[in-house]
Design an enzyme around this catalytic site. Structure first.
Site, PDB file in Angstrom:
ATOM      1  N   GLU A   1      40.271  29.525  23.065  1.00 22.12           N
ATOM      2  CA  GLU A   1      41.519  30.005  22.539  1.00 22.12           C
ATOM      3  C   GLU A   1      41.666  29.843  20.912  1.00 22.12           C
ATOM      4  O   GLU A   1      42.119  30.575  20.512  1.00 22.12           O
ATOM      5  CB  GLU A   1      42.699  29.005  23.173  1.00 22.12           C
ATOM      6  CG  GLU A   1      42.778  29.425  24.532  1.00 22.12           C
ATOM      7  CD  GLU A   1      43.510  30.750  24.859  1.00 22.12           C
ATOM      8  OE1 GLU A   1      44.187  31.471  24.114  1.00 22.12           O
ATOM      9  OE2 GLU A   1      43.340  31.382  25.973  1.00 22.12           O
TER      10      GLU A   1
ATOM     11  N   GLU B   1      51.565  43.237  32.234  1.00 24.97           N
ATOM     12  CA  GLU B   1      50.965  43.098  30.849  1.00 24.97           C
ATOM     13  C   GLU B   1      50.189  44.284  30.301  1.00 24.97           C
ATOM     14  O   GLU B   1      50.436  44.479  29.222  1.00 24.97           O
ATOM     15  CB  GLU B   1      50.115  41.888  31.026  1.00 24.97           C
ATOM     16  CG  GLU B   1      50.595  40.677  29.913  1.00 24.97           C
ATOM     17  CD  GLU B   1      50.072  39.439  30.239  1.00 24.97           C
ATOM     18  OE1 GLU B   1      48.899  39.128  30.074  1.00 24.97           O
ATOM     19  OE2 GLU B   1      50.593  38.723  30.937  1.00 24.97           O
TER      20      GLU B   1
ATOM     21  N   GLU C   1      46.914  29.877  30.521  1.00 21.25           N
ATOM     22  CA  GLU C   1      48.392  30.310  30.541  1.00 21.25           C
ATOM     23  C   GLU C   1      49.209  29.401  29.711  1.00 21.25           C
ATOM     24  O   GLU C   1      50.143  29.739  28.983  1.00 21.25           O
ATOM     25  CB  GLU C   1      48.653  30.467  32.014  1.00 21.25           C
ATOM     26  CG  GLU C   1      48.013  31.412  32.870  1.00 21.25           C
ATOM     27  CD  GLU C   1      48.375  32.741  32.369  1.00 21.25           C
ATOM     28  OE1 GLU C   1      48.477  33.355  31.447  1.00 21.25           O
ATOM     29  OE2 GLU C   1      48.629  33.762  33.465  1.00 21.25           O
TER      30      GLU C   1
HETATM   31  C1  HMH Z   1      43.474  35.148  24.522  1.00 19.78           C
HETATM   32  N1  HMH Z   1      44.794  33.608  26.132  1.00 19.78           N
HETATM   33  C2  HMH Z   1      44.548  34.914  25.676  1.00 19.78           C
HETATM   34  N2  HMH Z   1      45.141  35.879  26.041  1.00 19.78           N
HETATM   35  C3  HMH Z   1      46.068  35.727  27.347  1.00 19.78           C
HETATM   36  N3  HMH Z   1      46.913  36.723  27.581  1.00 19.78           N
HETATM   37  C4  HMH Z   1      46.198  34.418  27.547  1.00 19.78           C
HETATM   38  C5  HMH Z   1      45.665  33.478  27.299  1.00 19.78           C
HETATM   39  C6  HMH Z   1      47.556  34.178  28.719  1.00 19.78           C
HETATM   40  O1  HMH Z   1      47.539  35.153  29.660  1.00 19.78           O
END
Ligand code: HMH
Length: 221
Positions: A210, A88, A140
């Site tokens: 989130e 990633e 996730e």
């Molecule tokens: C803010 N939440 C955020 N970024 C991510 N990459 C993920 C979850 C999941 O990997």
């Protein structure tokens, strides 16, 4: 078998905030193709900041699994998280380069800094493995559900954003989320009421952070 697991019960009980996190207006703008590209840029930048603390958190979860887990297979699942994080990060670097973003100059915004501090609190050794793995699943799962929705039927997701959506929205990532969910449920089933309560509170905080992260990109009027 057949009964509702702990995480299923929490998803039902906390449906409102879960939906806020997985069907956020920012995500809806990706899906309907009206996404603001400067908000998308901010997302890329802040993600790179978030990923640093997230990687450290996943590393701490691996340490907890190694010390506390009743099943060795858990370590492999968490190691898989770390492997995909490395991938990633490479993807974000590539995207940043395309958009002339200098990743060394990014200043974390309030939502990102708060989320990082929360992750740091979960890294403490006294935080139980069950609490950490439940949080990891929540983190996730929100991204999987959000981005899978951008790929579902009827989407108008811009072509240049599809690769990003596929990263978290693909079926393999969904299976990985399910494995985390199964681990969390197994641990919650054997955990004390006190640990379960802590895991539930942790999950709620994940969902709040989130939503806060998305809100930074698409503030409500
Ligand atoms: C803010 N939440 C955020 N970024 C991510 N990459 C993920 C979850 C999941 O990997």
């Amino acid at each position: 078998g057949g009964g509702m697991t702990a995480t299923d019960a929490w998803l039902r009980k906390h449906r409102l905030i879960y939906t806020e996190a997985t069907r956020h207006p920012f995500v809806l703008t990706i899906r309907d193709g009206t996404v603001n590209l400067s908000a998308f840029r901010t997302w890329l930048e802040q993600e790179c900041e978030f990923l640093r603390s997230f990687a450290a958190f996943v590393g701490s979860a691996l340490v907890k699994a190694w010390k506390e887990s009743d099943d060795r297979a858990d370590e492999e699942v968490i190691l898989g998280s770390l492997a995909s994080l490395s991938d990633e990060l490479a993807w974000f670097k590539k995207e940043a380069l395309k958009r002339d973003i200098n990743l060394t100059e990014i200043i974390p915004q309030k939502a990102t800094a708060g989320y990082s501090r929360f992750l740091e609190s979960l890294m403490r050794p006294e935080v139980e493995y069950t609490v950490a793995i439940t949080a990891l699943w929540g983190i996730e799962a929100v991204y999987h559900e959000s981005f899978a929705y951008c790929l579902e039927e009827g989407n108008k997701t811009p072509l240049e954003l599809r690769e990003g959506c596929e990263r978290w929205g693909n079926e393999g990532f969904g299976k990985y989320c399910n494995r985390l969910k199964e681990i969390a449920d197994r641990r919650l089933e054997m955990g004390s009421g006190e640990v379960c309560k802590k895991a539930e509170v942790g999950l709620l905080r994940v969902l709040e952070y989130e939503v806060g992260f998305w809100n930074m990109l698409c503030p409500h009027p």
